[in-house]
Design an enzyme around this catalytic site. Structure first.
Site, PDB file in Angstrom:
ATOM      1  N   SER A  26     -10.171   0.535   7.000  1.00 42.68           N
ATOM      2  CA  SER A  26      -9.373   0.610   5.784  1.00 42.68           C
ATOM      3  C   SER A  26      -8.903  -0.726   5.231  1.00 42.68           C
ATOM      4  CB  SER A  26      -8.143   1.490   6.022  1.00 42.68           C
ATOM      5  OG  SER A  26      -8.525   2.828   6.230  1.00 42.68           O
ATOM      6  N   SER A  54      -9.264   2.203   2.834  1.00 41.93           N
ATOM      7  CA  SER A  54      -8.284   2.850   1.982  1.00 41.93           C
ATOM      8  C   SER A  54      -7.313   1.892   1.304  1.00 41.93           C
ATOM      9  CB  SER A  54      -7.478   3.868   2.806  1.00 41.93           C
ATOM     10  OG  SER A  54      -6.777   3.223   3.880  1.00 41.93           O
ATOM     11  N   LYS A 107       0.841  -1.199   0.000  1.00 41.50           N
ATOM     12  CA  LYS A 107       0.000   0.000   0.000  1.00 41.50           C
ATOM     13  C   LYS A 107       0.873   1.244   0.000  1.00 41.50           C
ATOM     14  CE  LYS A 107      -3.740   2.098   2.758  1.00 41.50           C
ATOM     15  NZ  LYS A 107      -4.592   1.896   3.953  1.00 41.50           N
TER      16      LYS A 107
END
Length: 459
Positions: free
Chosen positions: A197, A173, A104
């Site tokens: 997330s 996210s 990420k």
């Protein structure tokens, strides 16, 4: 050569091809995607170079539609694989030798930018790996590149699409990481969670997700933080058994673990989540089906007055997150015109939150953690929906994190269990919340529930 993700061709035709697709089937046998790759490399049936080359081929095929990657480090990944393959016996490489993984884009990988989904961080190259990335390299795993994140791991989405239906959000996210695993590009990806997330994108994309306990043992150093009291490491894999393999490797296992021991007569506190959100009928049906199956297999269900517990925790979570985010991103807040409206609103709320309100929210969390750990001393896990329903249609929002807020405030480990789907083939993920000192029990229970869900048809 480190290059951005593949070019983005016209969507004409691509959406039509994917919109009617059903979910990619999750493997339901003992050798799952990650463990199968680990075994093949260890036994000499596949080289690290072949593992990475195959991942790059799958990425090139999927990426024009899925858009999960910010940057693909082709040369770096292939070079790392060559070094593993040409090393003498006893050389570099460990339990995850040759495993390609995604990172990420709030997590540092040396030599690659950490841009956090924001123009304010564009081109900021990391000088060193985050400890979690460094540990994976020690184990022989190979970073393939950086995956899409929402802006500073908050709400403003990137370009990623849900692999099960391109017109639907993958969540956020950790959107790119979840989509990359769901699309079969990599068997492991790193994410993070501050609210929902990791849990939410895992549920929406139909993969397994693990949110580590806040504060350890997985280190968030090298992560672009949003809220130091809430930020946690997240792992994404195709199945729960794969999560367990990855976690055990990261925390010191030096050999492939055997299959999880089936839990004997587990006790579950079933949490419908309806006091916090409007939960879809299909999600309610998935939860009931799973709880009923658990009872049929010998589990006991424990009643809990959730309405007296979770609403105050969700509210306290929002207070802590806003207060700490406003301070973590104080420099970025001086350029509001370069931030999204949702992030500006969060930071404004945080600036308006008094220190007294913040301290009160932390005290709510402390008392509730003591109460909840006592509950988790009596039950093996809390079983509930990982999201209010399947991934919503549209790409301008990432769905609600409210069903993760109470548990993230308490810093507890959360496991997203895939397998259910609705009549359109969209995934319906459930979550298990466990005791931070009993993670093996949590993985075993999650694996058993995943196997019990099996090839269940639409709910």
């Amino acid at each position: 050569m480190c290059v951005p993700g593949p070019d983005r061709p016209s969507r004409t035709g691509a959406v039509t091809r994917w919109e009617g697709s059903t979910p990619m089937p999750q493997p339901r046998h003992e050798t799952t995607a990650l463990s199968a790759l680990v075994a093949r490399v260890a036994e000499g049936g596949l080289s690290a170079g072949e593992a990475v080359g195959g991942a790059l081929e799958r990425l090139d095929a999927a990426e024009p539609d899925i858009r999960a990657w910010v940057r693909v480090d082709r040369d770096g990944a292939l070079g790392a694989a060559r070094r593993l393959d040409t090393a003498p016996p006893g050389g570099p490489g460990g339990l995850l030798r040759g495993v390609p993984f995604g990172v990420k884009d709030i997590i540092d990988v040396r030599g690659l930018p950490t841009e956090c989904g924001s123009p304010l961080r564009r081109g900021r190259v990391a000088a060193s790996d985050a400890p979690l990335v460094a540990r994976l390299r020690e184990l022989g795993a190979i970073p393939l590149g950086k995956t899409v994140t929402t802006e500073f791991a908050y709400f403003a989405p990137g370009p990623t699409r849900n692999p099960h239906h391109l017109a639907h959000t993958p969540g956020g996210s950790s959107s790119g990481s979840a989509a990359a695993v769901a699309a079969g590009v990599v068997p492991l990806a790193l994410g993070s969670q501050t609210a929902g997330s990791l849990t939410r994108p895992a549920a929406y994309c139909g993969v397994a997700g693990f949110v580590a306990p806040v504060g350890g043992p997985l280190d968030t150093t090298g992560f672009a933080g949003l809220s130091h009291s809430l930020d946690a490491v997240g792992l994404l894999t195709p199945t729960v058994a794969d999560l367990r393999l990855a976690y055990l490797a990261l925390t010191g296992a030096d050999r492939r673990p055997g299959p999880p021991e089936p839990p004997a007569r587990p006790r579950l506190a079933v949490w419908p989540g309806t006091e916090l959100a409007e939960v879809a009928d299909t999600m309610r049906a998935a939860l009931k089906h799973t709880a009923d199956r658990a009872v049929a297999d010998g589990a006991a269900l424990v009643d809990v007055d959730w309405a007296a517990r979770t609403p105050r925790l969700a509210e306290a979570h929002a207070t802590v997150m806003a207060y700490e985010a406003a301070r973590a991103l104080a420099t970025e807040a001086t350029q509001p015109e370069r931030l999204s409206a949702p992030l500006n609103e969060l930071l404004a709320r945080g600036r308006a939150t008094t220190a007294a309100d913040y301290r009160h929210a932390l005290s709510v969390a402390e008392r509730a953690r003591t109460e909840t750990l006592a509950l988790l001393g009596d039950v093996d896990a809390v079983l509930g929906p990982a999201a209010p329903g399947p991934a919503p249609e549209g790409l301008t929002a990432t769905g609600s994190p409210v069903l993760s807020r109470p548990w993230q405030l308490l810093g507890l480990p959360a496991l997203t269990v895939p397998g259910h789907r609705d009549g359109r083939g969209m995934p319906l993920g459930l979550q298990l919340i466990g005791h931070p000192d009993r993670l093996e029990r949590l993985f075993s229970l999650g694996h058993a529930l995943e196997e019990a869900i099996g090839a269940t048809g639409p709910v």
